[in-house]
Structure formats: C-alpha cells, structure tokens
Design a protein around this motif. Structure first.
Motif, PDB file in Angstrom:
ATOM      1  N   ILE A   1      33.772  57.843  41.270  1.00  0.00           N
ATOM      2  CA  ILE A   1      35.187  57.476  41.379  1.00  0.00           C
ATOM      3  C   ILE A   1      35.339  55.962  41.349  1.00  0.00           C
ATOM      4  O   ILE A   1      36.124  55.410  40.572  1.00  0.00           O
ATOM      5  CB  ILE A   1      35.797  58.065  42.663  1.00  0.00           C
ATOM      6  N   ALA A   2      34.579  55.250  42.189  1.00  0.00           N
ATOM      7  CA  ALA A   2      34.667  53.794  42.231  1.00  0.00           C
ATOM      8  C   ALA A   2      34.110  53.158  40.962  1.00  0.00           C
ATOM      9  O   ALA A   2      34.578  52.094  40.531  1.00  0.00           O
ATOM     10  CB  ALA A   2      33.932  53.264  43.456  1.00  0.00           C
ATOM     11  N   GLN A   3      33.121  53.809  40.357  1.00  0.00           N
ATOM     12  CA  GLN A   3      32.496  53.267  39.156  1.00  0.00           C
ATOM     13  C   GLN A   3      33.212  53.697  37.876  1.00  0.00           C
ATOM     14  O   GLN A   3      32.831  53.255  36.784  1.00  0.00           O
ATOM     15  CB  GLN A   3      31.024  53.682  39.117  1.00  0.00           C
ATOM     16  N   ASN A   4      34.245  54.541  38.025  1.00  0.00           N
ATOM     17  CA  ASN A   4      35.006  55.047  36.873  1.00  0.00           C
ATOM     18  C   ASN A   4      34.059  55.622  35.827  1.00  0.00           C
ATOM     19  O   ASN A   4      34.114  55.296  34.643  1.00  0.00           O
ATOM     20  CB  ASN A   4      35.879  53.941  36.259  1.00  0.00           C
ATOM     21  N   ALA A   5      33.191  56.522  36.286  1.00  0.00           N
ATOM     22  CA  ALA A   5      32.149  57.056  35.426  1.00  0.00           C
ATOM     23  C   ALA A   5      31.923  58.541  35.703  1.00  0.00           C
ATOM     24  O   ALA A   5      31.704  58.930  36.860  1.00  0.00           O
ATOM     25  CB  ALA A   5      30.840  56.294  35.638  1.00  0.00           C
ATOM     26  N   HIS A   6      31.961  59.342  34.659  1.00  0.00           N
ATOM     27  CA  HIS A   6      31.540  60.737  34.777  1.00  0.00           C
ATOM     28  C   HIS A   6      30.059  60.739  35.139  1.00  0.00           C
ATOM     29  O   HIS A   6      29.251  60.069  34.473  1.00  0.00           O
ATOM     30  CB  HIS A   6      31.766  61.442  33.434  1.00  0.00           C
ATOM     31  N   PRO A   7      29.651  61.452  36.192  1.00  0.00           N
ATOM     32  CA  PRO A   7      28.247  61.393  36.623  1.00  0.00           C
ATOM     33  C   PRO A   7      27.241  61.764  35.539  1.00  0.00           C
ATOM     34  O   PRO A   7      26.108  61.263  35.569  1.00  0.00           O
ATOM     35  CB  PRO A   7      28.201  62.399  37.783  1.00  0.00           C
ATOM     36  N   ALA A   8      27.649  62.612  34.601  1.00  0.00           N
ATOM     37  CA  ALA A   8      26.717  63.043  33.551  1.00  0.00           C
ATOM     38  C   ALA A   8      26.953  62.326  32.227  1.00  0.00           C
ATOM     39  O   ALA A   8      26.456  62.762  31.191  1.00  0.00           O
ATOM     40  CB  ALA A   8      26.810  64.559  33.354  1.00  0.00           C
ATOM     41  N   ASP A   9      27.687  61.227  32.244  1.00  0.00           N
ATOM     42  CA  ASP A   9      27.865  60.444  31.022  1.00  0.00           C
ATOM     43  C   ASP A   9      26.504  59.882  30.607  1.00  0.00           C
ATOM     44  O   ASP A   9      25.798  59.280  31.428  1.00  0.00           O
ATOM     45  CB  ASP A   9      28.857  59.307  31.266  1.00  0.00           C
TER      46      ASP A   9
END
Length: 290
Positions: free
Chosen positions: A130-138
């Motif tokens: 959420i804080a990193q604005n990143a889908h965990p599996a990107d």
C-alpha cells in the motif's frame, strides 16, 4: 553476542524504526505520522532507534526492527537500511535487523539486498504494497525476492487495512487493494524458500490469510497492528488449533506497546499451551535462531 533465547520472554517480529538518529523527520512522512497517530490514539513523537532498543532490552523482548522504503509510492525519504543494520549489529543480544527496499528499485534493489545480507547481517525484509504503491506480485519486485529466496530469509508483507493514510484526503493517495493477502499467494508459489510473514490480522480479508497459512508451508501470520481484544474470532480459533505453529507475536511498535498487547492477549481466549509458540518459539524457528 547472539540472542540467548533463555534470557528473553518473547520475540516481537514487527517493530518500526520511523526516524533516523541523525536526519530530520521527512516532512512528507510527518503528515502520515500525524494521521496514523490519530487513528491508533498513539503518541505523535516517534522514538529513535536507541530508545526502542533500550525499551525492548528492559522488557526482555527480542525484536525485528525495520523501516519502510516508500520513496517511489509516497515520495518520502526513507530511513537508511544501513543505519538500522549497524545499530542492530551493536545490540544483537536483543535486536534483529530487517531491511526494506522499494520493489520499484528492481535489480538495483537486489544489489542492495545482497550487500545488506552479506556485509551487514540483515536477517529479513519488509514490504508494504500500500505504501509502496506496488502489487506484491508485480515482476518488478522479483529480482529482490530472488535474493531473499536464495538466502532462505523471511519477508514481512503488510496485509489488510492501513493506518497509514487513514483519515487523510483520498486516503493520502494510498490504495488499499495492495493489502489484499491473496495477492501475495503468487509470491509464495514462485519463491517457496522465502518465508512469508503476512503482517496483521488482514482485516477485511482475514480468511484469506488463514487459508494461505494453512495451504503454504512457507506462509506465516504476525499478530501486529491490532490490540488482541479486536481480533476476529476465527483468528483466535486457528491460532489455538491448526495454525498454532504459524502465528507470531508482533506489535507494530511504536503504535502499540508490547505490554499493552500482551495484557490484552491474556484476556481473549488463547490457550495456555499455544502461547509459548506465539510469543517466542514460532518466531525463533522462522528467524533461524534454533
């Protein structure tokens, strides 16, 4: 000197180092700290790392300490992983260094991960989609995961609601969808030697975390970020039965004090025979201390 498990009463796997000892608080992060403190009803002033170490030594609790690298997602300057690691190394009787590397840093981030592991004794990593604005599996984060997997280290992934951004206009620009635990399931499959710790009770997706911990041998759950008096009943049910070896004590300090967490936990129905595992033994195995 290494951690002597006979001299500590617990291991807190989720402690934040939110301010540097020598750099001023980042003004961007300051706005989010204000909102998080209001949400958690916690003090606004963030303790510095030496203060955290002293508190945990006094309470005889070992702990994993980390910052959150969200330079891309939030535009906030991170606290240095090297500062965390160096302080932990000087206090390795009680403190375990974790690192955080923004997944957007990809292969360059992987180089940092290798350096931190090999030359600075880092024992795990922290991700906050959420804080990193990143889908965990990107796939952009996979070079970093590959390093963690190769060294068979644990990685903590934020799951569920986020106190960061709560109450701010537009949630402070933070997207809760990246806290859905099932998004991490692909990571657990693709990197089976990385021990994945799903942080927090994962509300409103708590059942997804329970399913994943039940299904995947490399998935665990930390119980941080909530007072146990607010835990969903199924979380306590599984902690007492099928997942008693998968649950790890965590606080989310400085937002929740360990003494308050433990006092609340004593009242919510955890069986006496599972508490030693939750409080210390399970984490000792995950962290490679035994």
């Amino acid at each position: 000197m290494p951690i002597d498990l006979s001299k500590i009463r617990a291991i807190d796997v989720h402690v934040h180092a939110e301010v540097s000892c020598h750099d001023p608080e980042d003004p961007v992060m300051g706005k989010y700290f204000d909102a998080a403190s209001a949400y958690f009803k916690a003090p606004r002033e963030r303790p510095k790392m030496p203060e955290i170490i002293e508190l945990y030594r006094e309470t005889q609790i070992a702990f994993c300490m980390f910052t959150v690298d969200c330079e891309s997602g939030m535009g906030a300057k991170r606290v240095s992983n090297y500062e965390v690691a160096e302080l932990a190394a000087k206090n390795d009787d009680i403190c375990i260094a974790f690192a955080s590397i923004d997944p957007h840093k990809g292969k360059y981030g992987a180089r940092e991960a290798i350096d931190l592991i090999e030359n600075y004794g880092v024992k795990g990593f922290k991700f906050h989609g959420i804080a990193q604005n990143a889908h965990p599996a990107d796939p952009m984060g996979y070079p970093i995961y590959e390093v963690i997997n190769e060294y068979k280290l644990p990685a903590i992934f934020h799951t569920g609601h986020s106190g960061m951004g709560t109450g701010m206009r537009g949630g402070g620009g933070m997207r809760l969808k990246y806290g859905q635990p099932i998004l991490i399931d692909d990571v657990a499959v693709d990197f089976p030697d990385m021990k994945i710790i799903l942080a927090h009770p994962s509300w409103p997706w708590v059942d997804e975390s329970l399913s994943m911990a039940l299904h995947k041998t490399n998935v665990f759950i930390d119980l941080s970020g909530w007072s146990p008096k607010y835990f969903p009943k199924q979380l306590i049910q599984y902690a007492n039965t099928q997942l008693k070896h998968k649950m790890l004590f965590g606080t989310d300090f400085p937002l929740i004090h360990p003494d308050k967490w433990m006092a609340a936990a004593a009242e919510v129905g955890f069986r006496d025979d599972v508490m030693p595992g939750i409080m210390k033994d399970n984490a000792a195995r995950v962290l490679g201390l035994v």
